[in-house]
Motif scaffolding. Structure first.
Motif, PDB file in Angstrom:
ATOM      1  N   ASN A  31     -40.785 101.399-101.677  1.00 22.38           N
ATOM      2  CA  ASN A  31     -40.730 100.990-103.076  1.00 22.38           C
ATOM      3  C   ASN A  31     -40.496  99.477-103.155  1.00 22.38           C
ATOM      4  O   ASN A  31     -39.464  99.018-103.652  1.00 22.38           O
ATOM      5  CB  ASN A  31     -39.625 101.751-103.815  1.00 22.38           C
ATOM      6  N   PRO A  32     -41.451  98.679-102.654  1.00 28.03           N
ATOM      7  CA  PRO A  32     -41.262  97.228-102.636  1.00 28.03           C
ATOM      8  C   PRO A  32     -41.247  96.644-104.046  1.00 28.03           C
ATOM      9  O   PRO A  32     -41.916  97.150-104.939  1.00 28.03           O
ATOM     10  CB  PRO A  32     -42.477  96.733-101.843  1.00 28.03           C
ATOM     11  N   GLN A  33     -40.480  95.582-104.217  1.00 30.59           N
ATOM     12  CA  GLN A  33     -40.385  94.962-105.530  1.00 30.59           C
ATOM     13  C   GLN A  33     -41.478  93.941-105.774  1.00 30.59           C
ATOM     14  O   GLN A  33     -41.797  93.623-106.921  1.00 30.59           O
ATOM     15  CB  GLN A  33     -39.025  94.282-105.698  1.00 30.59           C
ATOM     16  N   ALA A  34     -42.064  93.401-104.708  1.00 32.24           N
ATOM     17  CA  ALA A  34     -43.037  92.329-104.874  1.00 32.24           C
ATOM     18  C   ALA A  34     -44.134  92.391-103.830  1.00 32.24           C
ATOM     19  O   ALA A  34     -43.933  92.885-102.715  1.00 32.24           O
ATOM     20  CB  ALA A  34     -42.340  90.966-104.806  1.00 32.24           C
ATOM     21  N   LEU A  35     -45.291  91.881-104.206  1.00 32.82           N
ATOM     22  CA  LEU A  35     -46.382  91.626-103.273  1.00 32.82           C
ATOM     23  C   LEU A  35     -46.309  90.156-102.900  1.00 32.82           C
ATOM     24  O   LEU A  35     -46.298  89.294-103.790  1.00 32.82           O
ATOM     25  CB  LEU A  35     -47.727  91.945-103.924  1.00 32.82           C
ATOM     26  N   PHE A  36     -46.235  89.861-101.631  1.00 34.27           N
ATOM     27  CA  PHE A  36     -46.093  88.489-101.150  1.00 34.27           C
ATOM     28  C   PHE A  36     -47.342  88.125-100.359  1.00 34.27           C
ATOM     29  O   PHE A  36     -47.630  88.727 -99.327  1.00 34.27           O
ATOM     30  CB  PHE A  36     -44.847  88.363-100.264  1.00 34.27           C
ATOM     31  N   ILE A  37     -48.111  87.151-100.856  1.00 33.32           N
ATOM     32  CA  ILE A  37     -49.352  86.726-100.208  1.00 33.32           C
ATOM     33  C   ILE A  37     -49.108  85.384 -99.547  1.00 33.32           C
ATOM     34  O   ILE A  37     -48.873  84.374-100.213  1.00 33.32           O
ATOM     35  CB  ILE A  37     -50.501  86.633-101.229  1.00 33.32           C
ATOM     36  N   ALA A  38     -49.142  85.369 -98.218  1.00 29.63           N
ATOM     37  CA  ALA A  38     -48.791  84.174 -97.465  1.00 29.63           C
ATOM     38  C   ALA A  38     -49.855  83.866 -96.421  1.00 29.63           C
ATOM     39  O   ALA A  38     -50.761  84.658 -96.164  1.00 29.63           O
ATOM     40  CB  ALA A  38     -47.432  84.367 -96.788  1.00 29.63           C
ATOM     41  N   CYS A  39     -49.713  82.707 -95.812  1.00 28.50           N
ATOM     42  CA  CYS A  39     -50.610  82.298 -94.736  1.00 28.50           C
ATOM     43  C   CYS A  39     -50.232  83.023 -93.444  1.00 28.50           C
ATOM     44  O   CYS A  39     -49.086  83.424 -93.243  1.00 28.50           O
ATOM     45  CB  CYS A  39     -50.502  80.789 -94.542  1.00 28.50           C
ATOM     46  N   SER A  40     -51.192  83.157 -92.558  1.00 24.11           N
ATOM     47  CA  SER A  40     -50.944  83.798 -91.264  1.00 24.11           C
ATOM     48  C   SER A  40     -50.202  82.892 -90.290  1.00 24.11           C
ATOM     49  O   SER A  40     -49.828  83.342 -89.198  1.00 24.11           O
ATOM     50  CB  SER A  40     -52.279  84.220 -90.629  1.00 24.11           C
ATOM     51  N   ASP A  41     -49.988  81.647 -90.659  1.00 27.40           N
ATOM     52  CA  ASP A  41     -49.305  80.678 -89.803  1.00 27.40           C
ATOM     53  C   ASP A  41     -48.031  81.294 -89.214  1.00 27.40           C
ATOM     54  O   ASP A  41     -47.209  81.871 -89.935  1.00 27.40           O
ATOM     55  CB  ASP A  41     -48.962  79.432 -90.625  1.00 27.40           C
ATOM     56  N   ASN A  62     -53.079  85.899 -94.502  1.00 29.44           N
ATOM     57  CA  ASN A  62     -54.404  85.495 -94.036  1.00 29.44           C
ATOM     58  C   ASN A  62     -54.463  83.976 -93.945  1.00 29.44           C
ATOM     59  O   ASN A  62     -53.547  83.278 -94.396  1.00 29.44           O
ATOM     60  CB  ASN A  62     -55.511  86.041 -94.950  1.00 29.44           C
ATOM     61  N   ALA A  63     -55.525  83.452 -93.357  1.00 28.83           N
ATOM     62  CA  ALA A  63     -55.678  82.010 -93.220  1.00 28.83           C
ATOM     63  C   ALA A  63     -55.757  81.355 -94.591  1.00 28.83           C
ATOM     64  O   ALA A  63     -56.676  81.612 -95.365  1.00 28.83           O
ATOM     65  CB  ALA A  63     -56.939  81.694 -92.418  1.00 28.83           C
ATOM     66  N   GLY A  64     -54.761  80.534 -94.918  1.00 31.10           N
ATOM     67  CA  GLY A  64     -54.793  79.781 -96.162  1.00 31.10           C
ATOM     68  C   GLY A  64     -54.245  80.499 -97.375  1.00 31.10           C
ATOM     69  O   GLY A  64     -54.464  80.049 -98.501  1.00 31.10           O
ATOM     70  N   ASN A  65     -53.553  81.647 -97.188  1.00 24.70           N
ATOM     71  CA  ASN A  65     -53.016  82.432 -98.315  1.00 24.70           C
ATOM     72  C   ASN A  65     -54.026  82.508 -99.466  1.00 24.70           C
ATOM     73  O   ASN A  65     -53.748  82.146-100.605  1.00 24.70           O
ATOM     74  CB  ASN A  65     -51.670  81.892 -98.809  1.00 24.70           C
ATOM     75  N   GLY A  97     -48.017  79.059-100.381  1.00 22.52           N
ATOM     76  CA  GLY A  97     -48.592  78.112 -99.441  1.00 22.52           C
ATOM     77  C   GLY A  97     -47.482  77.454 -98.637  1.00 22.52           C
ATOM     78  O   GLY A  97     -46.298  77.715 -98.858  1.00 22.52           O
ATOM     79  N   HIS A  98     -47.836  76.565 -97.716  1.00 17.59           N
ATOM     80  CA  HIS A  98     -46.808  75.928 -96.896  1.00 17.59           C
ATOM     81  C   HIS A  98     -47.265  74.570 -96.400  1.00 17.59           C
ATOM     82  O   HIS A  98     -48.466  74.265 -96.360  1.00 17.59           O
ATOM     83  CB  HIS A  98     -46.448  76.820 -95.708  1.00 17.59           C
ATOM     84  N   ARG A 174     -46.133  93.888-117.523  1.00 18.63           N
ATOM     85  CA  ARG A 174     -45.403  94.558-116.444  1.00 18.63           C
ATOM     86  C   ARG A 174     -45.615  93.897-115.085  1.00 18.63           C
ATOM     87  O   ARG A 174     -45.240  94.445-114.049  1.00 18.63           O
ATOM     88  CB  ARG A 174     -45.795  96.034-116.371  1.00 18.63           C
ATOM     89  N   LEU A 175     -46.203  92.699-115.099  1.00 18.08           N
ATOM     90  CA  LEU A 175     -46.423  91.970-113.849  1.00 18.08           C
ATOM     91  C   LEU A 175     -46.262  90.475-114.104  1.00 18.08           C
ATOM     92  O   LEU A 175     -46.709  89.969-115.133  1.00 18.08           O
ATOM     93  CB  LEU A 175     -47.830  92.255-113.307  1.00 18.08           C
ATOM     94  N   SER A 176     -45.628  89.800-113.162  1.00 21.89           N
ATOM     95  CA  SER A 176     -45.482  88.347-113.226  1.00 21.89           C
ATOM     96  C   SER A 176     -46.082  87.725-111.973  1.00 21.89           C
ATOM     97  O   SER A 176     -45.968  88.288-110.878  1.00 21.89           O
ATOM     98  CB  SER A 176     -44.005  87.949-113.342  1.00 21.89           C
ATOM     99  N   LEU A 177     -46.707  86.567-112.125  1.00 23.16           N
ATOM    100  CA  LEU A 177     -47.284  85.846-110.997  1.00 23.16           C
ATOM    101  C   LEU A 177     -46.425  84.631-110.660  1.00 23.16           C
ATOM    102  O   LEU A 177     -45.898  83.961-111.554  1.00 23.16           O
ATOM    103  CB  LEU A 177     -48.699  85.376-111.327  1.00 23.16           C
ATOM    104  N   HIS A 178     -46.318  84.362-109.360  1.00 24.22           N
ATOM    105  CA  HIS A 178     -45.518  83.238-108.903  1.00 24.22           C
ATOM    106  C   HIS A 178     -46.305  82.461-107.847  1.00 24.22           C
ATOM    107  O   HIS A 178     -46.917  83.067-106.960  1.00 24.22           O
ATOM    108  CB  HIS A 178     -44.204  83.728-108.294  1.00 24.22           C
ATOM    109  N   GLY A 179     -46.277  81.154-107.942  1.00 23.24           N
ATOM    110  CA  GLY A 179     -46.925  80.301-106.952  1.00 23.24           C
ATOM    111  C   GLY A 179     -45.888  79.437-106.264  1.00 23.24           C
ATOM    112  O   GLY A 179     -45.213  78.633-106.915  1.00 23.24           O
ATOM    113  N   TRP A 180     -45.728  79.624-104.964  1.00 29.84           N
ATOM    114  CA  TRP A 180     -44.710  78.884-104.210  1.00 29.84           C
ATOM    115  C   TRP A 180     -45.349  78.033-103.127  1.00 29.84           C
ATOM    116  O   TRP A 180     -46.439  78.342-102.623  1.00 29.84           O
ATOM    117  CB  TRP A 180     -43.747  79.845-103.520  1.00 29.84           C
ATOM    118  N   VAL A 181     -44.666  76.956-102.770  1.00 30.72           N
ATOM    119  CA  VAL A 181     -45.021  76.162-101.587  1.00 30.72           C
ATOM    120  C   VAL A 181     -43.750  75.966-100.765  1.00 30.72           C
ATOM    121  O   VAL A 181     -42.753  75.422-101.252  1.00 30.72           O
ATOM    122  CB  VAL A 181     -45.623  74.796-101.966  1.00 30.72           C
ATOM    123  N   TYR A 182     -43.808  76.436 -99.541  1.00 33.64           N
ATOM    124  CA  TYR A 182     -42.669  76.377 -98.616  1.00 33.64           C
ATOM    125  C   TYR A 182     -42.812  75.181 -97.690  1.00 33.64           C
ATOM    126  O   TYR A 182     -43.849  75.006 -97.047  1.00 33.64           O
ATOM    127  CB  TYR A 182     -42.627  77.681 -97.815  1.00 33.64           C
TER     128      TYR A 182
END
Length: 221
Positions: A31-41, A62-65, A97-98, A174-182
């Motif tokens: 029952n995950p709270q979020a989908l996290f799409i990140a780079c394969s780095d 995946n390559a390049g999130n 992204g990162h 019922r859904l929120s989008l978030h854009g992060w850079v680490y």
């Protein structure tokens, strides 16, 4: 390879027993709270960055999130997004992204990818970000790559909205989008504020949301 085998043994000997109750619960479902799409780095570990336990994040790497726009022949990324939103009912999607991203560096510097045709085609899903990045007219490579990382996160936020399940969930609030850079060197995370249309410090603005206040009202971008 032996390091990996030794790691499994250590997990079974030390880590698993410490979380045995957690794994018993997870054995019956997730029952995950979020989908996290990140780079394969290899330097980017979503669970480490967010300090989440197993079962709390549904992850795409995946390559390049990158998130391809929805099309007539959806691929693995599209299918995973659909499963996360429809079947698992996640309330949040993070596209992260990162710094020092090899994929974004290749795009920003026009690297020769002829020996990697699959990579070249895949990075074509960042063409919108590439066009915007070029228009900035950066004076140095470092600034160009850094901006490309940020521009790409914004571009992928646009792409994910083309997925019907995402568009519907956004319109229903019922859904929120978030854009992060680490930033790998400092550990800092920037978050895209959809209302202000800029990146801000996540630590200082913990409620920053890429989807913006308009989505909850009418599903507009």
């Amino acid at each position: 390879m032996q390091d990996l085998v030794d790691g499994v043994k250590k997990f079974q000997r030390d880590a698993f027993p410490e979380r045995s109750a957690l794994f018993r619960r997870l054995a019956a479902g997730q029952n995950p709270q979020a989908l996290f799409i990140a780079c394969s780095d290899s330097r980017v570990v979503p669970e480490l960055i967010t300090q989440c336990e197993p079962g709390e994040l549904f992850v795409i790497r995946n390559a390049g999130n990158i998130v391809p726009p929805y099309g007539p022949e959806p691929g693995g990324v599209s299918a995973t997004i659909e499963y996360a939103v429809v079947a698992l009912g996640v309330s949040d999607v993070v596209i992260c992204g990162h710094s020092d991203c090899g994929a974004m560096t290749a795009i920003a510097t026009d690297a020769d990818l002829s020996a990697m045709p699959a990579v070249r085609r895949w990075l074509g899903y960042a063409d919108a970000a590439k066009a915007i990045n070029r228009a900035h007219g950066h004076t140095c490579v470092h600034n160009g790559v850094n901006a490309m990382v940020h521009d790409n996160v914004i571009a992928q936020l646009v792409n994910i909205r083309t997925h019907p399940c995402v568009a519907l969930a956004l319109s229903q609030g019922r859904l929120s989008l978030h854009g992060w850079v680490y930033d790998i060197g400092s550990g800092k995370v920037g978050a895209y504020d959809g209302d202000a249309r800029r990146f801000v410090s996540l630590a200082d603005h913990p409620h920053a949301c890429a989807s913006g206040s308009a989505d909850a009202r009418d599903g507009s971008p």
